[in-house]
Write a protein that holds these residues in place. Sequence first.
Motif, PDB file in Angstrom:
ATOM      1  N   VAL A 128      -0.981  18.969  -7.550  1.00  0.00           N
ATOM      2  CA  VAL A 128      -1.404  17.680  -7.393  1.00  0.00           C
ATOM      3  C   VAL A 128      -2.785  17.889  -7.122  1.00  0.00           C
ATOM      4  O   VAL A 128      -3.546  18.659  -6.530  1.00  0.00           O
ATOM      5  CB  VAL A 128      -0.501  16.980  -6.198  1.00  0.00           C
ATOM      6  N   ARG A 129      -3.387  16.756  -7.351  1.00  0.00           N
ATOM      7  CA  ARG A 129      -4.898  16.521  -6.775  1.00  0.00           C
ATOM      8  C   ARG A 129      -5.077  14.973  -6.480  1.00  0.00           C
ATOM      9  O   ARG A 129      -4.634  14.400  -6.984  1.00  0.00           O
ATOM     10  CB  ARG A 129      -5.843  17.025  -7.642  1.00  0.00           C
ATOM     11  N   VAL A 130      -6.198  14.756  -5.547  1.00  0.00           N
ATOM     12  CA  VAL A 130      -6.531  13.398  -5.583  1.00  0.00           C
ATOM     13  C   VAL A 130      -7.583  13.087  -6.439  1.00  0.00           C
ATOM     14  O   VAL A 130      -8.229  13.633  -7.050  1.00  0.00           O
ATOM     15  CB  VAL A 130      -7.383  13.301  -4.054  1.00  0.00           C
ATOM     16  N   ARG A 131      -7.282  11.935  -7.152  1.00  0.00           N
ATOM     17  CA  ARG A 131      -7.692  11.112  -8.380  1.00  0.00           C
ATOM     18  C   ARG A 131      -9.263  11.327  -8.059  1.00  0.00           C
ATOM     19  O   ARG A 131      -9.851  10.830  -6.797  1.00  0.00           O
ATOM     20  CB  ARG A 131      -7.353   9.834  -8.703  1.00  0.00           C
ATOM     21  N   ALA A 132     -10.141  11.408  -9.003  1.00  0.00           N
ATOM     22  CA  ALA A 132     -11.560  11.483  -8.722  1.00  0.00           C
ATOM     23  C   ALA A 132     -12.120  10.096  -8.785  1.00  0.00           C
ATOM     24  O   ALA A 132     -11.368   9.087  -9.495  1.00  0.00           O
ATOM     25  CB  ALA A 132     -12.030  12.035 -10.105  1.00  0.00           C
ATOM     26  N   ASN A 176       0.621  -1.237   0.037  1.00  0.00           N
ATOM     27  CA  ASN A 176       0.053  -0.090  -0.162  1.00  0.00           C
ATOM     28  C   ASN A 176       0.666   1.187   0.167  1.00  0.00           C
ATOM     29  O   ASN A 176       0.419   2.314  -0.569  1.00  0.00           O
ATOM     30  CB  ASN A 176      -0.981  -0.021   1.053  1.00  0.00           C
ATOM     31  N   ASN A 177       2.009   1.097   0.622  1.00  0.00           N
ATOM     32  CA  ASN A 177       2.982   2.435   0.714  1.00  0.00           C
ATOM     33  C   ASN A 177       3.012   2.744  -0.754  1.00  0.00           C
ATOM     34  O   ASN A 177       3.036   4.061  -0.953  1.00  0.00           O
ATOM     35  CB  ASN A 177       4.258   2.023   1.137  1.00  0.00           C
ATOM     36  N   THR A 178       3.401   2.098  -1.693  1.00  0.00           N
ATOM     37  CA  THR A 178       3.844   2.505  -3.015  1.00  0.00           C
ATOM     38  C   THR A 178       2.635   2.906  -3.760  1.00  0.00           C
ATOM     39  O   THR A 178       2.395   3.859  -4.585  1.00  0.00           O
ATOM     40  CB  THR A 178       4.488   1.573  -3.764  1.00  0.00           C
ATOM     41  N   ARG A 179       1.553   1.973  -3.694  1.00  0.00           N
ATOM     42  CA  ARG A 179       0.221   2.014  -4.379  1.00  0.00           C
ATOM     43  C   ARG A 179      -0.611   3.449  -3.987  1.00  0.00           C
ATOM     44  O   ARG A 179      -1.083   3.893  -4.866  1.00  0.00           O
ATOM     45  CB  ARG A 179      -0.812   0.818  -3.914  1.00  0.00           C
ATOM     46  N   ALA A 180      -0.364   3.882  -2.791  1.00  0.00           N
ATOM     47  CA  ALA A 180      -1.005   5.216  -2.110  1.00  0.00           C
ATOM     48  C   ALA A 180      -0.491   6.220  -3.376  1.00  0.00           C
ATOM     49  O   ALA A 180      -1.552   6.984  -3.293  1.00  0.00           O
ATOM     50  CB  ALA A 180      -0.576   5.311  -0.916  1.00  0.00           C
ATOM     51  N   PHE A 181       0.673   6.172  -3.618  1.00  0.00           N
ATOM     52  CA  PHE A 181       1.150   7.266  -4.778  1.00  0.00           C
ATOM     53  C   PHE A 181       0.056   7.415  -5.830  1.00  0.00           C
ATOM     54  O   PHE A 181      -0.079   8.484  -6.479  1.00  0.00           O
ATOM     55  CB  PHE A 181       2.456   7.270  -5.067  1.00  0.00           C
ATOM     56  N   GLU A 182      -0.529   6.245  -6.129  1.00  0.00           N
ATOM     57  CA  GLU A 182      -1.368   6.223  -7.349  1.00  0.00           C
ATOM     58  C   GLU A 182      -2.540   6.880  -7.012  1.00  0.00           C
ATOM     59  O   GLU A 182      -3.497   7.317  -7.943  1.00  0.00           O
ATOM     60  CB  GLU A 182      -1.735   5.052  -7.727  1.00  0.00           C
ATOM     61  N   LYS A 183      -3.197   7.292  -5.974  1.00  0.00           N
ATOM     62  CA  LYS A 183      -4.121   8.197  -5.515  1.00  0.00           C
ATOM     63  C   LYS A 183      -4.061   9.602  -6.042  1.00  0.00           C
ATOM     64  O   LYS A 183      -4.906  10.361  -5.903  1.00  0.00           O
ATOM     65  CB  LYS A 183      -4.424   8.154  -4.018  1.00  0.00           C
ATOM     66  N   TYR A 184      -2.817  10.142  -6.153  1.00  0.00           N
ATOM     67  CA  TYR A 184      -2.653  11.427  -6.767  1.00  0.00           C
ATOM     68  C   TYR A 184      -2.293  11.348  -7.881  1.00  0.00           C
ATOM     69  O   TYR A 184      -1.623  10.662  -8.562  1.00  0.00           O
ATOM     70  CB  TYR A 184      -1.704  11.953  -5.406  1.00  0.00           C
TER      71      TYR A 184
END
Length: 383
Positions: free
Chosen positions: A379-383, A40-48
């Motif tokens: 940067v923004r959080v992905r919709a 999840n640590n790396t995957r979390a970057f995909e949220k942005y």
Amino acid sequence: MSIARCNNVEDFRRLARRRLPAPMFNYIDGAADDEWSLKNNTRAFEKYELINRALVNVAEIDTRTHVLGCDMPMPIFLAPTGGGRLFHHNKELAAARAANKHRVLMAVSTLGTTSMEDIAKATSAPKMFQVYLHKDLGLTKELVERARASGFTSICLTVDSPVGGNRERDKRSGLTFPPKMTLATILACAIKPEWSLRFAINPEFKFANVDHALSKEGKASQGIMEYFNNQFDRTANWQGAEWLAKLWGGPFAIKGVLSAEDAKIAADSGATAIMISNHGGRQLDGSAAPVDCVRPMRDAVGRKLELIVDGGVRRGSHVVKALALGADAVSFGRPMLYSLAAGGEKGVDRMLTIMREELERDLALVGCAKVRDLNESYVRVRA
Ligand SMILES: Cc1cc2nc3c(=O)[nH]c(=O)nc-3n(C[C@H](O)[C@H](O)[C@H](O)COP(=O)(O)O)c2cc1C
């Protein structure tokens, strides 16, 4: 595959897997329980997602910053990691020489296999020493005084390890410190002759910073988990952090904080920085991804503390996202260890070169010429 053909952290990981006996590779690569936090640590970057600005002059890219009381050529440094002798015969010294070349800060673990004094001779770049609150506070004090005498520029207190995490890969592989030659280890080593030959020529393995204290207790050959469980003070509280901040009197980071409330207490306890970290997922599985904690923490502490993101950083674009969200710098553990195992000093040197190039390219592409100008508008959080 050779180091020259490694183009990203994952390539170094693959090469490390080829070079190391399985128990040593798994010690780097593994984490606690189901390894959810690790992934999840790396995957979390995909949220942005990044929002680039157009038609900005990016002829000159400036990655310089000032963190932990030091000028840094880029907002990236090497996180503290123990056990270097398992991964390369030149141990932490190989990483220190690469850090020196890049002028990158290296954080040195209490549980390193090279003494802090020897590392200080290998790099004149900024250095951080990582400590724990030991049951024997005299040992913590001694380590801090030695770090001062050796020219370390900052210290960090790791607070996410009151007990050892449940690292099942290590249980399965039977890894011990120093490595003991069981049938399983002999088989794992036999298919990695280069590593094994080096280890046979020089089998010395010791926790070089604390070996004298352990030898006095007759416990020089205890494992890292045993060390966590036997030596650390489980009753430690914020007074311990305050004591350390006063004792050191310089740039002082608390490593392993995810809660914005704790960050506020840290600021009042004398910390100058937080390393937002879940120990690379090696302690509490299920703990939040550090990158997700940046914004709430920045909102809570304003500019009172420097924030460093540690966990899952694998790309220059991850650095850009972390800084745009409000961090001052990032650090990483596994990228350094994979590249160390893959090729010693040359491996770490190439990995740092790749990360610098990625960061410079991504800053140009995002339309921000100075790393210090990154802010939430990029940067923004992905919709
Ligand atoms: C093999 C290994 C050993 C580590 N040893 C230490 C240590 O001795 N002290 C510490 O504070 N953190 C230690 N860490 C955690 C790192 O400092 C850092 O928080 C973590 O590696 C960041 O996640 P990343 O590997 O995804 O970059 C270690 C991590 C690894 C992978």
